[in-house]
Structures are given as C-alpha cells and as structure tokens.
Write a protein that holds these residues in place. Structure first.
Motif, mmCIF file in Angstrom:
data_model
loop_
_atom_site.group_PDB
_atom_site.id
_atom_site.type_symbol
_atom_site.label_atom_id
_atom_site.label_comp_id
_atom_site.label_asym_id
_atom_site.label_seq_id
_atom_site.Cartn_x
_atom_site.Cartn_y
_atom_site.Cartn_z
ATOM 1 N N LEU A 189 30.868 16.729 49.261
ATOM 2 C CA LEU A 189 31.518 17.103 50.523
ATOM 3 C C LEU A 189 32.944 16.573 50.593
ATOM 4 O O LEU A 189 33.872 17.289 51.008
ATOM 5 C CB LEU A 189 30.679 16.562 51.693
ATOM 6 N N LEU A 190 33.119 15.338 50.158
ATOM 7 C CA LEU A 190 34.456 14.736 50.199
ATOM 8 C C LEU A 190 35.392 15.411 49.191
ATOM 9 O O LEU A 190 36.585 15.593 49.473
ATOM 10 C CB LEU A 190 34.350 13.234 49.903
ATOM 11 N N SER A 199 44.376 24.541 48.522
ATOM 12 C CA SER A 199 43.745 25.860 48.623
ATOM 13 C C SER A 199 44.731 26.992 48.331
ATOM 14 O O SER A 199 44.323 28.141 48.118
ATOM 15 C CB SER A 199 43.124 26.050 50.000
ATOM 16 N N GLY A 200 46.032 26.691 48.312
ATOM 17 C CA GLY A 200 47.029 27.695 47.942
ATOM 18 C C GLY A 200 47.011 27.989 46.452
ATOM 19 O O GLY A 200 47.502 29.023 45.998
ATOM 20 N N ARG A 205 41.106 28.098 44.778
ATOM 21 C CA ARG A 205 40.426 29.064 45.654
ATOM 22 C C ARG A 205 39.264 29.741 44.923
ATOM 23 O O ARG A 205 38.155 29.850 45.440
ATOM 24 C CB ARG A 205 41.436 30.114 46.142
ATOM 25 N N MET A 219 24.699 21.162 54.460
ATOM 26 C CA MET A 219 25.986 20.706 55.007
ATOM 27 C C MET A 219 27.162 21.251 54.205
ATOM 28 O O MET A 219 28.176 21.679 54.761
ATOM 29 C CB MET A 219 26.000 19.178 55.017
ATOM 30 N N LEU A 222 27.442 25.076 54.709
ATOM 31 C CA LEU A 222 28.053 25.338 56.010
ATOM 32 C C LEU A 222 29.570 25.107 55.977
ATOM 33 O O LEU A 222 30.360 25.930 56.466
ATOM 34 C CB LEU A 222 27.398 24.405 57.044
ATOM 35 N N ARG A 223 29.968 24.009 55.354
ATOM 36 C CA ARG A 223 31.387 23.677 55.292
ATOM 37 C C ARG A 223 32.155 24.707 54.456
ATOM 38 O O ARG A 223 33.261 25.114 54.815
ATOM 39 C CB ARG A 223 31.563 22.266 54.711
ATOM 40 N N GLU A 226 32.690 27.749 56.537
ATOM 41 C CA GLU A 226 33.790 27.506 57.499
ATOM 42 C C GLU A 226 35.147 27.638 56.817
ATOM 43 O O GLU A 226 36.082 28.254 57.349
ATOM 44 C CB GLU A 226 33.679 26.088 58.076
ATOM 45 N N ALA A 230 38.216 30.250 57.513
ATOM 46 C CA ALA A 230 39.551 29.750 57.866
ATOM 47 C C ALA A 230 40.610 30.303 56.923
ATOM 48 O O ALA A 230 41.734 30.598 57.334
ATOM 49 C CB ALA A 230 39.548 28.226 57.842
ATOM 50 N N LEU A 231 40.240 30.455 55.643
ATOM 51 C CA LEU A 231 41.193 30.980 54.651
ATOM 52 C C LEU A 231 41.187 32.502 54.605
ATOM 53 O O LEU A 231 41.964 33.102 53.859
ATOM 54 C CB LEU A 231 40.863 30.432 53.252
ATOM 55 N N LYS A 232 40.296 33.115 55.384
ATOM 56 C CA LYS A 232 40.111 34.576 55.380
ATOM 57 C C LYS A 232 39.921 35.072 53.944
ATOM 58 O O LYS A 232 40.545 36.074 53.529
ATOM 59 C CB LYS A 232 41.297 35.275 56.056
ATOM 60 N N ARG A 234 38.125 36.988 51.589
ATOM 61 C CA ARG A 234 37.141 38.072 51.580
ATOM 62 C C ARG A 234 36.271 38.061 50.325
ATOM 63 O O ARG A 234 35.126 38.510 50.352
ATOM 64 C CB ARG A 234 37.843 39.429 51.711
ATOM 65 N N ARG A 256 25.001 30.664 60.892
ATOM 66 C CA ARG A 256 26.461 30.510 60.758
ATOM 67 C C ARG A 256 27.000 31.210 59.513
ATOM 68 O O ARG A 256 28.099 31.762 59.525
ATOM 69 C CB ARG A 256 26.820 29.015 60.729
ATOM 70 N N MET B 179 30.615 6.179 53.798
ATOM 71 C CA MET B 179 30.460 7.560 54.261
ATOM 72 C C MET B 179 29.042 7.771 54.788
ATOM 73 O O MET B 179 28.067 7.358 54.161
ATOM 74 C CB MET B 179 30.754 8.514 53.110
ATOM 75 N N LEU B 183 23.328 16.475 59.073
ATOM 76 C CA LEU B 183 23.563 17.803 59.653
ATOM 77 C C LEU B 183 23.155 17.836 61.126
ATOM 78 O O LEU B 183 23.935 18.248 61.980
ATOM 79 C CB LEU B 183 22.769 18.850 58.866
ATOM 80 N N LYS B 224 47.497 25.796 55.121
ATOM 81 C CA LYS B 224 46.564 26.720 54.463
ATOM 82 C C LYS B 224 47.295 28.019 54.106
ATOM 83 O O LYS B 224 48.159 28.476 54.858
ATOM 84 C CB LYS B 224 45.383 27.048 55.397
ATOM 85 N N ASP B 225 46.926 28.567 52.972
ATOM 86 C CA ASP B 225 47.443 29.882 52.592
ATOM 87 C C ASP B 225 46.424 30.921 53.031
ATOM 88 O O ASP B 225 45.335 31.003 52.478
ATOM 89 C CB ASP B 225 47.640 29.962 51.081
ATOM 90 N N VAL B 226 46.787 31.678 54.047
ATOM 91 C CA VAL B 226 45.855 32.677 54.578
ATOM 92 C C VAL B 226 46.504 34.045 54.460
ATOM 93 O O VAL B 226 47.493 34.340 55.134
ATOM 94 C CB VAL B 226 45.527 32.369 56.061
ATOM 95 N N GLU B 227 45.952 34.856 53.589
ATOM 96 C CA GLU B 227 46.445 36.216 53.360
ATOM 97 C C GLU B 227 47.961 36.242 53.196
ATOM 98 O O GLU B 227 48.679 36.888 53.965
ATOM 99 C CB GLU B 227 46.003 37.142 54.509
ATOM 100 N N TYR B 254 26.940 17.545 62.188
ATOM 101 C CA TYR B 254 27.229 18.874 62.735
ATOM 102 C C TYR B 254 26.732 19.022 64.166
ATOM 103 O O TYR B 254 27.402 19.619 64.989
ATOM 104 C CB TYR B 254 26.649 19.964 61.832
#
Lengths: 265, 269
Positions: A189-190, A199-200, A205, A219, A222-223, A226, A230-232, A234, A256, B179, B183, B224-227, B254
């Motif tokens: 997770l970390l 992520s660029g 990616r 967990m 799910l992350r 998410e 957020a990064l869209k 597809r 989710r 840490m 969940l 973030k790089d989004v589209e 969560y």
C-alpha cells in the motif's frame, strides 16, 4: 713620562701645533728610532684624514628617548625582583610561543576547511558531482533496504523514496516490484502511495494497471480503483472488471470497483 | 544447524493424551538470548497469543478450538483421532519459525516467549492476534480478526481487513516509522505521552479523535497527469505533528474510526 710626553708631542705635531724648534727636535728623535721621513709624513696624513671624518652628533630627541627607556627599565626593575622578573618573562615567553603555535595550527585548519568547503562549493561541477554522489548513495541505500526481510525496514525504505526529489528507474522498478510481490500488504500500500508521485511516467502508469490483477488485499484493490478513477485511466477498466469475477470479494469493495469501472468505461 | 535444533524441538514435544481436545505443547530451547531474535508464525486457521516472559525458552501451546466428537463406528467402537494437526518449529538459534498443518481445523496458539523478541505473525482465518509484554518489532497481519498489542516497547506494522486494531506502546523506537491499516475496523493507538512523531491519517467514512495536542502540518502538493492535463492538488491525508515531530506513523482505515491516545504510563527508548 717621557714616553707620554713624546706621544702628546706627536699628536700636536700631526695637528701642526708645535713650534719649529719642538718640531725639529721631535723629528730628529723619530729619525733616531729608525723612522724614515716618508713614514713620518704618512702618519701625518692619516691623522689629518681621521680628523676629516664627520661624526654625527646625537640629537636632543634621541637623548630624550634614551632617557625615557632608561627610566622605564629602572621602574620595572624596582617593581619586581630580578629573579621574579626573569622567571615571569620566561613563562610569558613560553606561553606566547604556545599561543602562537596554537594560533598557527588553528589558522591552518581553518584554511584547510575553508578550502575544502568553500573551494568545492565555489565550483559548480564539484557541487553537482557531490550532489550526484549523495543521490546515488541514498538510492543504493533505499534499494538495499527494500530487500530487507523486515517489513519495518521496507516501510522505512519506501518512506525515504517519498522524500527523494526524484526517483530513478531502478527505484521505480523496485517500488513496482514491491507493489506486486511484497508479502506485507502495508508495504504494498505504501509503495502504491509513493508511486503516485510518478504517475506521469508511462511506465509507472502501465505498472499500476498491470498490478491490479496481482492484488488480493481488498484495501489495495480499493485504493488502485480510486487512483485509476482520479487519473481517468480508461485502460484500467478491463483489469478492474477481471478482479470482479472473484466471488469472495468484500461487498463494499465490489461496489466501489463496479462504480470505478462504470466511470472509466 | 537447523536440523540439530529441530531434533531438540521434536524431542521437547510432549504429546498429550489421545484426542485432539487436549492442549499440546512444544518447547523450543534457545542457546542464547543475546542479539536480536525473530519469531515467525503463520497460523492457517485460529488465534495467536504471544506473551513475553522472563524465561529463556519458547513455550508453544496449541489447542484445537472444537474438540472431536468421538464418533463410533456403530459397533461400540470409538473412533480414535490421532495427529489432528501437526506443529513443528525450525530454529537457527536466532530466528525461530513455527509451522502448523491443521487439516482445516481451527487451532489456537498460546505462546510464551522471551521478552526481547521481534515477531512476525499472521492469522489467515478465524482468529485474533494478541501480543503482550514484548520488547521488539512487531509485524502482525490478520485479515479477518482483531489485532491487539499491549505493553509493547518497540515498533509495529499492523494490518487487518475486517478487524479492529488496538496497540498500546509503553515505549517506541525513535526514528522508526509505523503503519496501521484496517479496511473496516477502528484503529486505536496508545502512544507514550512524550512521543515525537508525525501522524499521517486517513479514514473514509470514519472520524479521527485524539487527546494529544496535535499540530497540523502543511499538506504536500500532488501533481497528477490526467488525460494530458496536469492536475494540481494537495494530498488528502491529515498530517499532524505530535510534540516536536519525528518518524511518520501512518494510520489508515476506510470505514473505521481512528483514535490516537496518550499512554500516560510510558516513555521513549
């Protein structure tokens, strides 16, 4: 006495202060002692030259300084015994000599540090080299720590990555590897959180997308869902749909992830 | 080397009476307690309780949770159940690993261990993990149950999916991050009153509570790089300093609440 009289008469002879009779008498006596006429003339000339040499007279100021120094010395002598004065002087001399040596060493060291510190800093190439070496060292340390059997050490390593200004390909690869294979879910997770900063980077990616199938922790699933929303991203939708086929999936997580797939399609 | 100790362990195994309702015990002798020791155990099904004590051996007690029914064959003969599960341990004197083959049965373990020991524990199903009086680093993973730590001097990395996490530290290792994640369960961490740390916390639908005077820190920017568009935002974590700050303690749930409390009878290493 006679000799003395003769010496005095000689001085007067050379100065020309004798009467003609006295001069005649003295010359005859000198000749009797074996002195030639030219020798007597030479002695006269030497005496004349000595008299011509000028002698500086001490000025009044020189006199004053001399008497002042004399008075100071007299005061010092009277204020301390001769023995005490000397031993104090000896102690004082050795102390000041030691101080001079210490000051010399200190100045040398200071100079050396200044040279090594400011000298290097003043050269941008050296600074860049030093900075590069430090970065390499940190990255090597992180890579080593990521291989430790203790999850605590691996968490420390991922934490260190988060503090790096920029991670190179080796670090990125190690983080992706940790995300896919680490046996501790918290380390996974970390690692995921640390990778978000990059992520660029297309490799990151793609790595995140392909890691979806490797996750069994709800967990992390799910992350990842998410993050993909957020990064869209597809391209992640098919991967997310695949894990929905797992019938044992937590209800909340399933809901989710379904929502994430709907958004991304 | 491992074989040598394994033999010692097997000789130390005292088999209980017939039937698997009885507790069985395995004793692992340690040649020396100096240095840093690690005990590793993954229980396929059942609870793990580890208690630190002043002794020098590891005393492992295993008890099946559901006793055998003692079925007969219909001719007044009772079925004799032997070896309903198998346990064995490997040791090199420093690292000790316990194994359990449970044949699908739930077996609960109660383990006494020298106090200065690090632990790596995992329960895969149907159990809780409880650790008491340990001076070391604790790694515990229990997807389906609670994880409870009491009177710990050291660090911890704890994870659960459906269970609660409760950890009470009498002392913490300076400069070491920790840490805690769950969940659905609440996470409650009791830290020494004078602890210096940075808390990085996040919960989805739960809330965060504390009796520490937490000082909010600036959140880091996230790009973030989004589209093909750069999106600038701030990290969505609550980041607070405790006392003068220090290593990061990450607490993530969560749907559970997060509680950060003072353990007033405690100190630092």
């Amino acid at each position: 006495m006679k000799k003395k009289d003769r010496k005095e008469k000689l001085q007067y002879l050379f100065k020309g202060d004798l009467s003609p009779d006295e001069t005649e008498e003295l010359n005859s006596e000198l000749k009797k002692t074996g002195s030639a006429d030219d020798e007597i003339d030479s002695l006269g000339m030497v005496s004349e030259l000595i008299d011509r040499v000028s002698v500086d007279e001490p000025s009044s100021s020189m006199d004053q300084r001399f008497y002042e120094m004399l008075a100071d010395e007299a005061r010092e002598t009277s204020s301390a015994g001769i023995t005490g004065h000397r031993s104090g002087r000896v102690r004082s001399n050795s102390f000041y000599a030691g101080l001079r040596v210490a000051a010399g060493i200190a100045l040398f060291l200071l100079g050396w540090f200044m040279q090594s510190w400011f000298g290097q800093r003043s050269d941008p190439r050296d600074l860049a080299k030093l900075s590069g070496e430090m970065k390499d060292l940190r990255e090597t340390l992180v890579l080593t720590m990521l291989d430790q059997p203790s999850s605590l050490e691996r968490i420390r390593a991922v934490n260190m990555v988060s503090q790096l200004e920029k991670a190179d390909d080796r670090i990125i690869e190690s983080l992706l590897n940790a995300l896919n294979t680490d046996d501790n879910d918290n380390v996974r997770l970390l690692s995921l959180e640390a990778l978000l900063k990059y992520s660029g980077n297309p490799a990151v990616r793609d790595g995140l997308i392909s890691s979806i199938k490797n996750q069994s922790s709800p967990m992390i699933q799910l992350r990842l869902a998410e993050v993909m929303v957020a990064l869209k991203e597809r391209k992640a939708a098919p991967e997310l749909r695949k894990i929905l086929t797992n019938t044992g999936m937590n209800y909340t997580v399933r809901t989710r992830i379904n929502e994430a797939v709907t958004v991304l399609l | 080397m491992i074989r040598k100790y394994l033999l010692t362990i097997l000789l130390g195994l005292s088999i209980g009476p017939v039937g698997f309702s009885q507790e069985e015990q395995l004793v692992v002798n340690l040649p020396s307690l100096s240095g840093k020791h690690l005990f590793t155990f993954e229980n396929p099904k059942g609870s793990i309780k580890v208690t630190g004590y002043e002794g020098s051996d590891i005393v492992i007690s295993a008890t099946p949770r559901f006793p055998g029914t003692g079925k007969n064959d219909g001719n007044s003969l009772k079925r004799v159940d032997r070896d309903p599960f198998d346990i064995y341990a490997e040791s090199d004197g420093i690292n000790v690993t316990l194994f359990c083959r449970d044949e699908g049965k739930t077996v609960d373990f109660d383990i006494k261990i020298p106090r200065r020991f690090s632990l790596k524990l995992k329960s895969l199903d149907n159990g809780t993990i409880q650790v008491i009086n340990i001076n070391g680093d604790i790694e515990a993973d229990n997807s389906n149950g609670d994880v409870t730590l009491e009177n710990i001097s050291g660090s911890a990395v704890l994870n659960s999916v459906y269970g609660k996490i409760l950890a009470t530290f009498s002392e913490v290792r300076p400069d070491y991050p920790m840490m805690f994640t769950s969940l659905e369960g609440d996470i409650s961490i009791n830290l020494p009153e004078k602890v210096n740390a940075v808390l990085k916390m996040k919960t989805g639908t739960g809330d965060i509570y504390s009796d520490f005077d937490l000082v909010p820190l600036k959140r880091q920017p996230v790009i973030k790089d989004v589209e093909n568009t750069k999106v600038y935002s701030l990290e969505d974590w609550v980041v607070d300093r405790v006392n003068s700050g220090g290593p990061e303690y990450i607490v993530r749930s969560y749907s559970g609440n997060i509680y950060i409390k003072k353990n007033k009878r405690s100190g630092n290493f």
